[in-house]
Design a protein around this motif. Structure first.
Motif, PDB file in Angstrom:
ATOM      1  N   TYR A   1      79.608  43.006  61.914  1.00  0.00           N
ATOM      2  CA  TYR A   1      79.609  43.289  60.478  1.00  0.00           C
ATOM      3  C   TYR A   1      81.030  43.632  60.017  1.00  0.00           C
ATOM      4  N   PHE A   2      81.735  44.428  60.819  1.00  0.00           N
ATOM      5  CA  PHE A   2      83.106  44.823  60.467  1.00  0.00           C
ATOM      6  C   PHE A   2      84.088  43.645  60.561  1.00  0.00           C
ATOM      7  N   THR A   3      83.892  42.784  61.538  1.00  0.00           N
ATOM      8  CA  THR A   3      84.909  41.754  61.791  1.00  0.00           C
ATOM      9  C   THR A   3      84.588  40.431  61.116  1.00  0.00           C
ATOM     10  N   VAL A   4      83.337  40.177  60.823  1.00  0.00           N
ATOM     11  CA  VAL A   4      82.976  38.877  60.239  1.00  0.00           C
ATOM     12  C   VAL A   4      82.376  39.016  58.841  1.00  0.00           C
ATOM     13  N   VAL A   5      81.376  39.873  58.699  1.00  0.00           N
ATOM     14  CA  VAL A   5      80.616  39.902  57.437  1.00  0.00           C
ATOM     15  C   VAL A   5      81.407  40.572  56.318  1.00  0.00           C
ATOM     16  N   ASN A   6      81.931  41.738  56.578  1.00  0.00           N
ATOM     17  CA  ASN A   6      82.696  42.435  55.547  1.00  0.00           C
ATOM     18  C   ASN A   6      83.950  43.032  56.177  1.00  0.00           C
ATOM     19  N   LYS A   7      85.073  42.394  55.917  1.00  0.00           N
ATOM     20  CA  LYS A   7      86.305  42.784  56.613  1.00  0.00           C
ATOM     21  C   LYS A   7      86.989  43.995  55.974  1.00  0.00           C
ATOM     22  N   ASN A   8      86.504  44.410  54.814  1.00  0.00           N
ATOM     23  CA  ASN A   8      87.023  45.641  54.220  1.00  0.00           C
ATOM     24  C   ASN A   8      86.446  46.809  55.021  1.00  0.00           C
ATOM     25  N   LYS A   9      87.338  47.478  55.774  1.00  0.00           N
ATOM     26  CA  LYS A   9      86.883  48.480  56.738  1.00  0.00           C
ATOM     27  C   LYS A   9      86.083  49.604  56.080  1.00  0.00           C
ATOM     28  N   THR A  10      86.569  50.059  54.932  1.00  0.00           N
ATOM     29  CA  THR A  10      85.867  51.162  54.264  1.00  0.00           C
ATOM     30  C   THR A  10      84.479  50.712  53.815  1.00  0.00           C
ATOM     31  N   GLU A  11      84.434  49.532  53.190  1.00  0.00           N
ATOM     32  CA  GLU A  11      83.137  49.023  52.753  1.00  0.00           C
ATOM     33  C   GLU A  11      82.185  48.820  53.922  1.00  0.00           C
ATOM     34  N   ALA A  12      82.739  48.279  54.995  1.00  0.00           N
ATOM     35  CA  ALA A  12      81.886  48.015  56.165  1.00  0.00           C
ATOM     36  C   ALA A  12      81.348  49.324  56.736  1.00  0.00           C
ATOM     37  N   ALA A  13      82.191  50.355  56.765  1.00  0.00           N
ATOM     38  CA  ALA A  13      81.735  51.648  57.300  1.00  0.00           C
ATOM     39  C   ALA A  13      80.663  52.253  56.398  1.00  0.00           C
ATOM     40  N   VAL A  14      80.880  52.141  55.077  1.00  0.00           N
ATOM     41  CA  VAL A  14      79.868  52.638  54.140  1.00  0.00           C
ATOM     42  C   VAL A  14      78.565  51.865  54.321  1.00  0.00           C
ATOM     43  N   ASP A  15      78.689  50.561  54.481  1.00  0.00           N
ATOM     44  CA  ASP A  15      77.482  49.739  54.648  1.00  0.00           C
ATOM     45  C   ASP A  15      76.740  50.083  55.938  1.00  0.00           C
ATOM     46  N   LEU A  16      77.499  50.344  56.995  1.00  0.00           N
ATOM     47  CA  LEU A  16      76.835  50.713  58.252  1.00  0.00           C
ATOM     48  C   LEU A  16      76.133  52.067  58.094  1.00  0.00           C
ATOM     49  N   ALA A  17      76.817  53.015  57.473  1.00  0.00           N
ATOM     50  CA  ALA A  17      76.184  54.316  57.248  1.00  0.00           C
ATOM     51  C   ALA A  17      74.931  54.136  56.382  1.00  0.00           C
ATOM     52  N   TRP A  18      75.042  53.299  55.364  1.00  0.00           N
ATOM     53  CA  TRP A  18      73.900  53.003  54.492  1.00  0.00           C
ATOM     54  C   TRP A  18      72.736  52.437  55.310  1.00  0.00           C
ATOM     55  N   ALA A  19      73.060  51.459  56.174  1.00  0.00           N
ATOM     56  CA  ALA A  19      71.993  50.825  56.959  1.00  0.00           C
ATOM     57  C   ALA A  19      71.322  51.844  57.880  1.00  0.00           C
ATOM     58  N   LEU A  20      72.146  52.684  58.513  1.00  0.00           N
ATOM     59  CA  LEU A  20      71.562  53.649  59.457  1.00  0.00           C
ATOM     60  C   LEU A  20      70.690  54.667  58.723  1.00  0.00           C
ATOM     61  N   ILE A  21      71.114  55.075  57.521  1.00  0.00           N
ATOM     62  CA  ILE A  21      70.302  56.010  56.730  1.00  0.00           C
ATOM     63  C   ILE A  21      68.980  55.360  56.328  1.00  0.00           C
ATOM     64  N   ASN A  22      69.009  54.042  56.191  1.00  0.00           N
ATOM     65  CA  ASN A  22      67.788  53.348  55.787  1.00  0.00           C
ATOM     66  C   ASN A  22      66.905  52.921  56.960  1.00  0.00           C
ATOM     67  N   THR A  23      67.357  53.165  58.191  1.00  0.00           N
ATOM     68  CA  THR A  23      66.443  52.866  59.301  1.00  0.00           C
ATOM     69  C   THR A  23      65.314  53.899  59.285  1.00  0.00           C
ATOM     70  N   LYS A  24      64.167  53.509  59.770  1.00  0.00           N
ATOM     71  CA  LYS A  24      63.046  54.445  59.833  1.00  0.00           C
ATOM     72  C   LYS A  24      63.303  55.487  60.925  1.00  0.00           C
ATOM     73  N   GLU A  25      64.129  55.083  61.891  1.00  0.00           N
ATOM     74  CA  GLU A  25      64.518  56.042  62.927  1.00  0.00           C
ATOM     75  C   GLU A  25      65.168  57.271  62.291  1.00  0.00           C
ATOM     76  N   PHE A  26      65.897  57.052  61.192  1.00  0.00           N
ATOM     77  CA  PHE A  26      66.561  58.166  60.524  1.00  0.00           C
ATOM     78  C   PHE A  26      65.581  58.989  59.678  1.00  0.00           C
ATOM     79  N   SER A  27      64.745  58.333  58.906  1.00  0.00           N
ATOM     80  CA  SER A  27      63.955  59.094  57.931  1.00  0.00           C
ATOM     81  C   SER A  27      62.638  59.626  58.503  1.00  0.00           C
TER      82      SER A  27
END
Lengths: 530, 448
Positions: free
Chosen positions: A501-527
């Motif tokens: 995701y960081f190297t191919v999908v979204n190369k903007n490091k900050t955006e990619a990190a936010v997106d990863l944090a977003w995805a992890l918060i949205n996993t059911k494992e988290f909630s």
């Protein structure tokens, strides 16, 4: 908040001491079971015994990662800090689970979280349908929390609630008799029986209700010159006439015993002494069953506040033994927490096996449910380093809560937010456990996936920016986000997906990190608690 | 056993009085019940109305400065607004600052005799929207939650747009769902429908492109291994299904109902280019999408100070939005099946507080106030009841909040003998029983 402060320092430290190039293997899959699961204590003996009679095998004991997260969320209502995750997982001490349990039970966070639970069932809120008003709600909550910090024996706690007289500001436990919409003896009885007996007095016979209500006939209330101050006192003139006969009602306990009191004696004391006596059929049973329910997600008796002869316990022997333990330990509630938390029953995997999936009620695997609203928003705030602007402008005096105060520490149930409403926080109207509604909804998912509320927290997160600036290597960014959000390392496969995701999908490091944090918060494992 | 005791389904013994109150007697028991409220009209089997738009004027609009002008009462009562205008229904006059609304009077009826006597915002808002007085110890649900319970997902509503929507902000401490529980709480849009884009909380988020939304969704799907492992767990499945529905709103067609840019620009202008006007337009779109209950939460009516200055800006805004909504609903053939209910929690004191610090202010007045109803089976062009010459009290045909709510329920096809489940296992009537000493009036009969 311990965790919030430590995250940044830990990330820097971690970067300095190690520069991991591969993702460490993470054991999310709970280790397979080799033979029979050991019974850690009497709880396991009684639970596993019942299961084996039904030819059911419990799920394996959960991994350290799962245990760590489960015990932190269950005992403190908060996620473990980054450093805590790393050190616990690296710790080779075979007693590390037990050591952690003791540490958490002694923490301030334990008191914060359990004061919230008690405030739910004791209906601590400023306004409507019962009116404690803000100052008294705060004082009452502080009193409850202090009792928990001091580990006041539970019989003393109940006795204080039931028998105190004085000002709602200066003797905060008298608010017990104010936190109810109606204050006639029958209504007081309902409000006493639910939290302290786990019983719904509305379901008793009239004779039973009348005999018990009369113990609360002499609860008096009067105002003072001070604004919203109210004195709860022993009013000798108070009377309760049997509604059917119109005659004075004899004091009669629920188990049929009659009492007569000399004039000048407060019947609340007689009631309290009856309730907290070791032979009482409701008192110890109620509280051990509730603690079980709070930690395990399901009561031994369900609903946990509906104890009655035709609602039997799932495991009678287990419940009886827990009651005995509590009494033996002089009503030390922490002895019950310890027994439950150290049992393998608490530590079973939440993944059912083919053999046991229909035996959730027998505690064959850990009960999966969504996190409490307050815990969920605190976790998100913690991960993003943000807070919530809680305030209350009515009724007076105005209340503003500092943004760095945790949601689980809110004293007043009248203070709320759209997030808390959407995620099913109880309104503290009735004190029923099922006021809390943790069932997933579309609105909740919309909120987590795409609300400006959550997006702003993620995009403005200084904590996430710090992780990015402290870690040159993308892998370390990913590892730190995983540890902060899911309290574990990523698996190889997860690490590769995230890296892609960081190297191919979204190369903007900050955006990619936010997106990863977003995805992890949205996993059911988290909630979910699992 | 006492004869007066009835065993309910959950083995509880309760008195006959309680049984009546909680509707436990069933149909045989109902035969007894001259005890039950006399409804304004016979029970309608078929619903005339499919949706309700509630325009909630939070704070309490002055009845004298809106739908019950009193020019004859003199300057200390009517202030500068002493030239009420005729409407397109002969004999009905309203405030001169509502000229557009005056031209639509053949579409609504005015109730000038609403009363409950409560002067505190919270309590009055509770009574007006639940139909119950607060002292019975229960927290009753408001009309929106009741409709959501009766007409929402439990009743086969299939829309992805939530069945009960508040535009834009929730009512704060007012517990809309009461004992029905959080499942029946409204979805609050947040945002400002007059801004571009209209940020709908959870559905439209500025700054996240569609591409990024899709990238994120794929990432989530790849990393949500736990959910896949727990496939079959009812809570996890519910969360996954909810997620899919949420994406239908975020990325699919269901969320387009909130896209006001799809509307004709001239029509948008007519509604008024402000939050209220565009909220009215959104409400119409939601009705078209089949949403059964929409509340437009419209604050700003608590005019303790400088009432008249506020009214001069507030009323023209209201006038455009409200009149356009009625006309647009009628033009699209939706008014017959849509109830529009407009009003606040109380009126305002008729005698003006000219002195410092109020400088021409009006305070809370629960003794008498107005509500306006249109569509969905309410007959238009009528005035129900009246206040006395100074607007301080009801002169005739008092209408209580429970009267109005039971009329709305009836038109929505919700039978008056319906009960709502309380977590204690009780069945609670929709509106308070006569047995409780509650008075019902039949004043609304003339517009039903």
């Amino acid at each position: 908040m311990i965790t919030k402060i430590n995250i940044f320092a830990t990330c820097v430290l971690f970067f300095l001491i190690s520069s991991v190039q591969i993702f460490p293997q993470w054991t999310r899959d709970d280790p397979p079971q080799n033979g029979k699961i050991k019974a850690n204590n009497f709880i396991d003996e009684l639970v596993f015994d019942k299961l084996s009679k039904k030819h059911i095998t419990p799920s394996p004991v959960c991994s350290d990662e799962v245990f760590l997260r489960r015990v932190f969320l269950g005992v403190t209502g908060a996620l473990p800090a980054n450093k805590e995750v790393r050190s616990f997982l690296a710790d080779k001490n075979p007693d590390k689970r037990k050591i952690l349990i003791d540490k958490l039970l002694a923490s301030d966070e334990f008191a914060d979280y359990w004061a919230m639970k008690w405030s739910d069932i004791l209906r601590v809120k400023a306004e409507f349908p019962s009116n404690l008003w803000p100052v008294a709600a705060e004082a009452y909550h502080r009193w409850i929390r202090t009792c928990i910090v001091q580990n006041m024996p539970y019989d003393k706690f109940a006795y204080a609630l039931l028998t105190s007289s004085g000002s709602n500001f200066k003797t905060p436990q008298v608010n017990f008799y104010r936190a109810m919409p109606k204050k006639d003896p029958l209504s007081i009885l309902n409000a006493v029986a639910l939290p302290l007996m786990g019983s719904r007095a509305q379901k008793w016979t009239d004779e039973e209700r009348y005999g018990m209500a009369v113990f609360f006939a002499k609860v008096g209330y009067k105002n003072t010159q001070e604004w919203k101050e109210e004195i709860v006192y022993f009013n000798e003139e108070g009377k309760f006439l049997n509604p059917k006969t119109g005659k004075p009602q004899e004091l009669t306990f629920l188990d049929g015993e009659r009492v007569s009191l000399s004039p000048g004696k407060d019947p609340r004391e007689a009631f309290a002494n009856w309730l907290i006596s070791p032979d009482n059929k409701w008192f110890a049973k109620n509280v051990v069953n509730r603690i079980w329910y709070w930690l395990m997600g399901k009561g031994i008796i369900n609903e946990p506040d509906d104890i009655r002869p035709d609602n039997p316990a799932q495991n009678e022997k287990l419940l009886a033994r827990l009651e005995k333990e509590l009494i033996k330990n002089d009503y030390d509630l922490k002895s019950i927490y310890k027994a439950i938390l150290n049992s393998n029953t608490f530590q079973l995997s939440s993944l059912p096996t083919d053999n046991n999936q229909n035996y959730e009620a027998d505690f064959s695997h850990y009960y999966v449910r969504q996190l409490n609203a307050e815990v969920l928003i605190d976790a998100i705030d913690n991960i993003t380093g943000t807070g919530e602007p809680y305030s209350s402008l009515t009724p007076e005096p105005y209340t503003y809560i500092p943004e760095d105060e945790k949601t689980v520490s809110l004293a007043d149930g009248s203070i709320t937010s759209p997030f808390l409403e959407i995620f099913g926080r109880p309104p503290r109207d009735t004190g029923f456990e099922l006021e809390r509604n943790n069932a997933p909804t579309i609105q909740q998912r919309l909120h987590l996936l795409n609300s400006t509320h959550i997006q702003k927290k993620l995009q403005g997160s200084q904590t996430i920016k710090n992780i990015i600036s402290a870690n040159k290597n993308i892998k370390d960014i990913i590892i730190n986000l995983y540890i902060n959000i899911l309290s574990r390392y990523p698996t190889q496969a997860e690490g590769k997906t995230a890296e892609n995701y960081f190297t191919v999908v979204n190369k903007n490091k900050t955006e990619a990190a936010v997106d990863l944090a977003w995805a992890l918060i949205n996993t059911k494992e988290f909630s979910f608690q699992h | 056993m006492n004869k007066n005791k009835i065993s309910s389904s959950f083995g509880q013994n309760i008195t006959r009085r309680e049984a009546l109150r909680y509707g436990l007697l069933g149909f045989s028991g109902l035969a007894l019940a001259g005890m039950f409220p006399l409804r304004a009209a016979p029970v309608t089997k078929r619903a005339k109305a499919k949706s309700v738009i509630q325009i909630w004027q939070w704070g309490g609009p002055s009845h004298l400065d809106t739908f019950d002008p009193k020019p004859e009462a003199g300057y200390d009562y009517c202030g500068p607004f002493n030239k009420p205008i005729e409407t397109n229904v002969k004999g009905i006059r309203i405030c001169e600052l509502l000229p557009l609304t005056a031209k639509q009077a053949d579409k609504y009826s005015i109730i000038r005799s609403m009363t409950h006597g409560i002067n505190a915002h919270e309590t009055a808002a509770y009574v007006v929207q639940t139909g119950w007085k607060p002292e019975d110890g229960f927290v009753h649900p408001c009309a929106g939650a009741v409709v959501s319970f009766e007409k929402g997902y439990d009743a086969g509503y299939k829309g992805l747009t939530p069945p009960y929507i508040v535009v834009t902000n929730p009512q704060g401490r007012f517990s809309e769902a009461g004992f029905l529980g959080s499942k029946y709480k409204p979805f609050a849009t947040g945002g400002n429908p007059n801004s571009e884009p209209f940020t709908v909380e959870g559905i439209v988020t500025p700054g996240i492109t569609k591409q990024r939304q899709m990238d994120r969704r794929q990432l989530l799907n790849q990393l949500d291994g736990f959910a896949k492992k727990l496939n079959g767990n009812s809570f996890v499945d519910l969360a996954l299904n909810s997620e899919q529905s949420a994406y239908e709103l975020i990325l699919g067609n269901s969320g387009k109902v909130f896209d006001l840019s799809a509307e004709d620009q001239k029509l948008r202008d007519k509604y008024g280019r402000n939050s209220f006007g565009q909220s009215c337009l959104l409400a119409r779109r939601l009705v078209e999408a089949g949403v059964p209950y929409i509340t437009i939460n419209y604050p700003g009516w608590d005019t303790h100070k400088q009432n008249f200055e506020t009214m001069r800006t507030k009323l023209p805004e209201f006038d455009k939005g409200f009149s356009s909504l009625l006309r647009d609903l009628a033009d699209k053939g939706l008014l017959d099946s849509t109830i529009v209910w407009c009003g606040g929690e109380f009126g305002r004191t008729p005698k003006i507080a000219w002195e410092e610090p109020w400088n021409g202010g009006r305070h809370h007045h629960g003794q008498v106030f107005c509500s306006v109803v249109a569509g969905g089976g309410f007959k238009p062009g009528h005035v129900v009841g009246s206040s006395n010459s100074t607007g301080t009290e009801v002169a005739d045909h008092p209408v209580y909040p429970w009267d109005l709510l039971s009329s709305i329920y009836q038109l929505m096809g919700i039978a008056p003998e319906e009960t709502l489940p309380h977590p204690q296992g009780l069945k609670i009537p929709l509106t308070p029983p006569v047995a409780e000493g509650i008075k019902y009036s039949d004043s609304l009969k003339e517009i039903m």
